[in-house]
Motif scaffolding. Structure first.
Motif, mmCIF file in Angstrom:
data_model
loop_
_atom_site.group_PDB
_atom_site.id
_atom_site.type_symbol
_atom_site.label_atom_id
_atom_site.label_comp_id
_atom_site.label_asym_id
_atom_site.label_seq_id
_atom_site.Cartn_x
_atom_site.Cartn_y
_atom_site.Cartn_z
ATOM 1 N N GLN A 87 3.673 -2.176 3.944
ATOM 2 C CA GLN A 87 3.571 -0.463 3.873
ATOM 3 C C GLN A 87 4.749 -0.018 3.227
ATOM 4 O O GLN A 87 5.737 -0.856 2.905
ATOM 5 C CB GLN A 87 3.602 -0.174 5.310
ATOM 6 N N VAL A 108 0.752 -1.275 0.039
ATOM 7 C CA VAL A 108 0.020 -0.026 0.161
ATOM 8 C C VAL A 108 0.857 1.212 -0.041
ATOM 9 O O VAL A 108 1.695 1.493 0.901
ATOM 10 C CB VAL A 108 -1.152 -0.056 1.402
ATOM 11 N N TYR A 139 10.803 -4.235 12.459
ATOM 12 C CA TYR A 139 10.216 -3.166 12.041
ATOM 13 C C TYR A 139 10.846 -1.666 12.469
ATOM 14 O O TYR A 139 11.167 -1.384 13.631
ATOM 15 C CB TYR A 139 8.883 -3.070 12.977
ATOM 16 N N GLN A 150 -6.187 4.178 -6.141
ATOM 17 C CA GLN A 150 -7.089 4.492 -5.194
ATOM 18 C C GLN A 150 -7.690 5.930 -5.401
ATOM 19 O O GLN A 150 -6.773 6.695 -5.739
ATOM 20 C CB GLN A 150 -7.055 4.371 -3.497
ATOM 21 N N GLU A 155 -6.883 0.908 17.019
ATOM 22 C CA GLU A 155 -6.078 1.993 16.413
ATOM 23 C C GLU A 155 -5.252 2.871 17.890
ATOM 24 O O GLU A 155 -6.089 2.994 18.775
ATOM 25 C CB GLU A 155 -6.702 2.828 15.429
HETATM 26 N N1 UGB Z 1 -1.637 4.608 2.509
HETATM 27 C C1 UGB Z 1 -2.226 4.204 1.294
HETATM 28 O O1 UGB Z 1 -1.776 3.672 0.575
HETATM 29 N N2 UGB Z 1 -3.555 4.999 1.221
HETATM 30 C C2 UGB Z 1 -3.816 5.894 2.111
HETATM 31 O O2 UGB Z 1 -4.980 6.619 1.867
HETATM 32 C C3 UGB Z 1 -3.209 6.002 3.280
HETATM 33 C C4 UGB Z 1 -2.408 5.465 3.737
HETATM 34 P P1 UGB Z 1 0.673 5.712 7.254
HETATM 35 P P2 UGB Z 1 -1.143 5.216 9.621
HETATM 36 O O3 UGB Z 1 2.823 0.681 11.121
HETATM 37 O O4 UGB Z 1 3.230 2.713 12.028
HETATM 38 C C5 UGB Z 1 -0.844 2.571 10.040
HETATM 39 O O5 UGB Z 1 -0.352 6.942 7.081
HETATM 40 O O6 UGB Z 1 -2.395 4.925 8.789
HETATM 41 C C6 UGB Z 1 -0.371 3.699 2.846
HETATM 42 C C7 UGB Z 1 -1.889 1.631 10.793
HETATM 43 O O7 UGB Z 1 -3.049 2.148 10.908
HETATM 44 O O8 UGB Z 1 2.051 5.613 7.368
HETATM 45 O O9 UGB Z 1 -1.040 6.398 10.527
HETATM 46 C C8 UGB Z 1 0.793 4.548 2.954
HETATM 47 O O10 UGB Z 1 1.338 4.771 1.884
HETATM 48 C C9 UGB Z 1 -1.216 1.691 12.384
HETATM 49 O O11 UGB Z 1 -2.235 0.768 13.333
HETATM 50 O O12 UGB Z 1 0.165 5.115 8.729
HETATM 51 O O13 UGB Z 1 -1.087 3.772 10.601
HETATM 52 C C10 UGB Z 1 1.539 3.619 3.989
HETATM 53 O O14 UGB Z 1 2.454 2.781 3.185
HETATM 54 C C11 UGB Z 1 0.202 1.278 12.484
HETATM 55 O O15 UGB Z 1 0.501 -0.152 11.992
HETATM 56 C C12 UGB Z 1 0.615 2.868 4.904
HETATM 57 O O16 UGB Z 1 -0.649 2.922 4.015
HETATM 58 C C13 UGB Z 1 0.992 2.144 11.795
HETATM 59 O O17 UGB Z 1 0.382 2.014 10.274
HETATM 60 C C14 UGB Z 1 0.364 3.565 6.260
HETATM 61 O O18 UGB Z 1 -0.079 4.631 6.305
HETATM 62 C C15 UGB Z 1 2.279 1.625 11.450
#
Ligand code: UGB
Length: 615
Positions: A263, A118, A422, A205, A319
């Motif tokens: 991620q 993602v 991580y 998306q 969360e």
């Molecule tokens: N991402 C998308 O592809 N599309 C979107 O619309 C938004 C994000 P963030 P977040 O491991 O530290 C997550 O913003 O959402 C992708 C988990 O919810 O970095 O704040 C984006 O590109 C949390 O439980 O993180 O928090 C990226 O690759 C915890 O696991 C990914 O989604 C946290 O990550 C995460 O987006 C973490």
């Protein structure tokens, strides 16, 4: 009159619905017939686009938003009636026998793996203007996240082909308007980093409309009255995209058994992924979340087992912003705090999920891939009537667990050593400092890189290598340990078992401050001493045996940035620059063949000497 005409035309039904849903304000300044026709057409096609990209259209979006905004205003707790407890799961020490056994099982199951990255987020929190996938994972090797991810998949594919000759492990990357073109360009500029172009699919998306107030009035873009303001809908979109694009179906037809999500910026993910895949296969899990020990209040979700008064029960991610109030209101009156281990009792979700393809497909068939949405408005004051800025509905990929039936087998795999699994790159330098001051990991570009060296050094130490102590440094105001800069291509070693088969630990000596980069696939290290810097590059079909090589030179330096000297953005967010000078030895083998290094019994290079051995 002009609006009346539209109501009779192609977009009439949609505009009529919007007016019925109290969205008149969008058309308040609608120009008279014959005026600004192009801009009017632009707004109508924009509305149509938003309508067709949300399940149920804008009508459903506004209806869902009204409901969620009312609940948020009333302060309703979505976990009402649930009591959290620490769930049972597989907890593995990195490099333990159990870890290695699961890793082996994971390799055996790998021929059925597909991957989903993602990467739709732009990384505003990081303060970086490019796409995060293009950032170097570490400066020693200098390769970007996307390259390291693709090489990791190819490395696993090589292993899987021993089970199933010719198998290809597919990768889907979710992008957004913010990242799509740059991701596509990065792939094509680098020939897909060695993958088959057909192996990789990009899924874009779409954003969703922003909401002005509790009445779910859609927000117009302040810089363009003929557009709505839009924002990302969250990583949860990935499920509906895999379903609606037909990709999951295609993968299943190809024999995919497990779908692995990860991620955009965790350079360590593939260290633990094969073992987690083994856990999934061994326990026949429908959903397995990879997790790490979590510091209380850290901005990663906590995995909890929630049991409702009515008997329902589920293991899900809560969360980070919801965990503390849930704990306080139920069984942990002190809220989200560390226990005697120095960590929260709830494992930290790192959004690396392994989902069984069969039950996933059934589930998506049933739900269309829709994931529970939420809204998180920032209110202007305690009356909760006005927002500081427009908000939108969001969804998270880990909330897939909420949709699963009670009989589903959900579990998690904790890797007890965070350093082995991580270290994402998420926070800008100032925020990173504040996180550390509050007792959380910084998750900065500085630590994202330094943790790679840390993990590699600690892993090699476990194999018996002698590794010099880390240097204590301050980069961007963060006090950090700078271990010897050891970095290798995943094609050299992805799994621990591969590393063990290629490196005789007792024969490897790396001095404090030294660097070693391995950019080669088939290298066997029997006896090597590095005091300074060494980079090894070789053709994929070159077989190297290093036995008795000793390298000594003044090496490469990781220097803190000075304020008055120019530096690239990638360096600013890390707080250092790498000074390589002319020092450092480079061994290059451009042709296939078998090589013994050094040819004689020992080989010592002097400082400033760059040796290029070209076969
Ligand atoms: N991402 C998308 O592809 N599309 C979107 O619309 C938004 C994000 P963030 P977040 O491991 O530290 C997550 O913003 O959402 C992708 C988990 O919810 O970095 O704040 C984006 O590109 C949390 O439980 O993180 O928090 C990226 O690759 C915890 O696991 C990914 O989604 C946290 O990550 C995460 O987006 C973490």
């Amino acid at each position: 009159d002009s609006l009346q005409q539209i109501l009779k035309g192609e977009h009439g039904e949609l505009v009529g619905d919007l007016l019925e849903l109290d969205q008149h304000h969008i058309f308040d300044d609608w120009p008279a017939a014959g005026q600004q026709e192009n801009q009017k057409a632009q707004l109508l096609s924009h509305l149509q686009h938003l309508d067709s990209n949300y399940n149920g259209g804008l009508k459903a979006y506004i209806t869902n938003a009204k409901k969620l905004l009312q609940e948020a205003q009333a302060g309703e707790n979505s976990f009402e009636g649930f009591t959290p407890e620490v769930p049972e799961g597989e907890k593995l020490d990195y490099a333990s026998q159990a870890f290695e056994d699961y890793e082996q099982k994971g390799v055996e199951a790998a021929h059925g793996a597909a991957f989903v990255l993602v990467a739709g987020g732009l990384g505003e929190r990081l303060g970086y203007s490019g796409i995060k996938l293009a950032l170097p994972v570490d400066s020693a090797r200098g390769t970007c996240f996307l390259q390291v991810y693709i090489e990791s998949i190819l490395a696993l594919q090589h292993l899987a082909q021993k089970q199933k000759p010719g198998c290809v492990l597919p990768l889907a990357i979710m992008t957004s308007d913010d990242t799509h073109q740059r991701t596509a360009d990065l792939l094509s500029e680098h020939a897909h980093f060695g993958a088959e172009p057909s192996q990789i699919t990009l899924l874009k998306q779409e954003k969703v409309a922003c909401l002005l107030d509790n009445g779910a009035h859609l927000a117009l873009d302040p810089s363009d009255p003929f557009r709505l303001l839009t924002k990302p809908h969250g990583h949860g979109d990935v499920h509906s995209l895999l379903h609606s694009s037909g990709i999951l179906q295609r993968w299943q037809d190809q024999g995919v058994s497990h779908v692995c999500f990860f991620q955009d910026t965790n350079g360590l993910v593939f260290r633990a992924l094969p073992a987690a895949l083994g856990v999934s296969a061994a326990h026949d899990f429908d959903l397995n979340s990879l997790a790490v020990p979590r510091k209380a209040k850290e901005a990663i979700g906590g995995i909890a087992r929630l049991t409702h008064k009515d008997g329902r029960s589920m293991t899900i991610n809560v969360e980070y912003n919801q965990l503390d109030p849930l704990l306080r209101a139920t069984t942990y009156p002190d809220g989200d705090v560390n226990d005697s281990t120095g960590f929260s009792p709830f494992p930290g979700n790192i959004n690396q999920l392994i989902i069984k393809a069969d039950s996933y497909a059934q589930q998506l068939q049933r739900t269309g891939g829709l994931i529970a949405e939420f809204v998180n408005p920032k209110y202007a004051d305690s009356s909760r009537k006005k927002f500081k800025s427009p908000t939108r509905l969001e969804c998270m990929m880990q909330d897939y667990a909420k949709e699963l039936p009670a009989k589903a087998r959900t579990g998690f795999t904790v890797i007890n050593q965070v350093w082995a699994a991580y270290s994402p790159v998420k926070n800008a330098p100032e925020d990173a400092k504040a996180k550390v001051a509050a007792g959380s990991p910084s998750h900065s570009a500085t630590t994202g890189e330094l943790d790679i060296y840390h993990a590699n050094c600690r892993t090699l130490q476990r194999l018996g290598a002698q590794i010099g102590d880390p240097d204590q440094c301050v980069f961007n105001g963060l006090k950090v340990d700078l271990w010897p800069r050891i970095s290798w291509s995943p094609l050299f070693a992805l799994t621990l078992a591969q590393l063990k088969s290629k490196v005789a630990g007792e024969g490897l000596v790396i001095s404090k401050g030294a660097s070693l980069v391995i950019e080669a696939e088939d290298v066997c290290i029997r006896n090597l001493r590095v005091d300074g810097a060494l980079r090894i590059r070789a053709h994929p079909k070159a077989q190297l045996t290093i036995n008795g090589l000793s390298v000594s030179n003044s090496g490469w330096n990781w220097r803190p940035l000075s304020l008055n000297k120019p530096a690239a953005e990638e360096e600013w967010i890390r707080g250092f620059k790498v000074c390589r000078g002319k020092a450092g030895e480079e061994l290059t083998y451009n042709e296939p063949g078998k090589y013994l290094v050094p040819k004689k019994s020992s080989h010592v290079s002097s400082d400033e000497q760059k040796v290029a051995v070209t076969a």
